[in-house]
Design a protein around this motif. Structure first.
Motif, PDB file in Angstrom:
ATOM      1  N   LEU A 194      -5.374  -3.259  -4.928  1.00 51.21           N
ATOM      2  CA  LEU A 194      -4.035  -2.666  -4.975  1.00 51.21           C
ATOM      3  C   LEU A 194      -3.539  -2.530  -6.410  1.00 51.21           C
ATOM      4  O   LEU A 194      -2.822  -1.583  -6.730  1.00 51.21           O
ATOM      5  N   GLU A 229       0.821  -1.211   0.000  1.00 51.33           N
ATOM      6  CA  GLU A 229       0.000   0.000   0.000  1.00 51.33           C
ATOM      7  C   GLU A 229       0.857   1.264   0.000  1.00 51.33           C
ATOM      8  O   GLU A 229       0.473   2.272  -0.594  1.00 51.33           O
ATOM      9  N   ALA A 237      -4.437   2.900  -3.761  1.00 47.42           N
ATOM     10  CA  ALA A 237      -4.592   1.711  -2.907  1.00 47.42           C
ATOM     11  C   ALA A 237      -5.768   1.847  -1.957  1.00 47.42           C
ATOM     12  O   ALA A 237      -5.839   1.186  -0.947  1.00 47.42           O
TER      13      ALA A 237
END
Length: 160
Positions: free
Chosen positions: A123, A74, A129
């Motif tokens: 993602l 992330e 993200a």
């Protein structure tokens, strides 16, 4: 000489003795069977509790690894994210290969896999993200929810 009437009371006593012996043996057999069933049931409950605890430990460890890889992915720039997502996918595959000991472990594994796959897809397609419209389920919350259900409904978590 003994008459036929003299033998009747003796044979009646023998019949009663035999009946009492049969009843006593049946009672002892019944009590023994009940004790054995209780002991077996107790051992089965203990084994289920240990298996459930072991499944929970395995899953928490997998979630911990997953979270560290997920946070790394992330935080990565979108162009650097693919190798990190590939590591997440290896964790998803490891979870799929894991053999649960209990039905709760199996249900949790299956549901966690779905959550993890969705997170990996997000993602890859979402540069930030994040997808604010439908935030993904938290893995540990999902685990705790299923485990709570197993605790509330004991006996349903029995491997057949």
């Amino acid at each position: 000489m003994a008459t036929h009437g003299d033998k009747a009371p003796e044979s009646g006593r023998n019949g009663r003795k035999i009946a009492l012996i049969v009843i006593a043996v049946a009672f002892i057999a019944s009590a023994t069977t009940a004790m054995l069933a209780f002991t077996a049931s107790h051992r089965a409950r203990e084994a289920d509790a240990k298996a459930l605890e072991a499944d929970g430990g395995d899953l928490r460890e997998m979630i911990s690894d997953w979270r560290s890889f997920r946070i790394d992915a992330e935080k990565a720039a979108p162009e650097d994210r693919q190798p990190r997502v590939d590591r997440l996918i290896t964790r998803i595959n490891a979870l799929s290969d894991w053999k649960p000991r209990t039905p709760c472990g199996q249900e949790t594994r299956d549901r966690l896999r779905g959550v993890m796959e969705e997170r990996a897809r997000r993602l890859m397609r979402d540069p930030s993200a994040q997808d604010a419209t439908h935030p993904p389920a938290d893995e540990i919350t999902l685990l705790e929810s299923i485990w709570h259900t197993c605790a509330v409904q004991p006996g349903l978590d029995v491997n057949i």
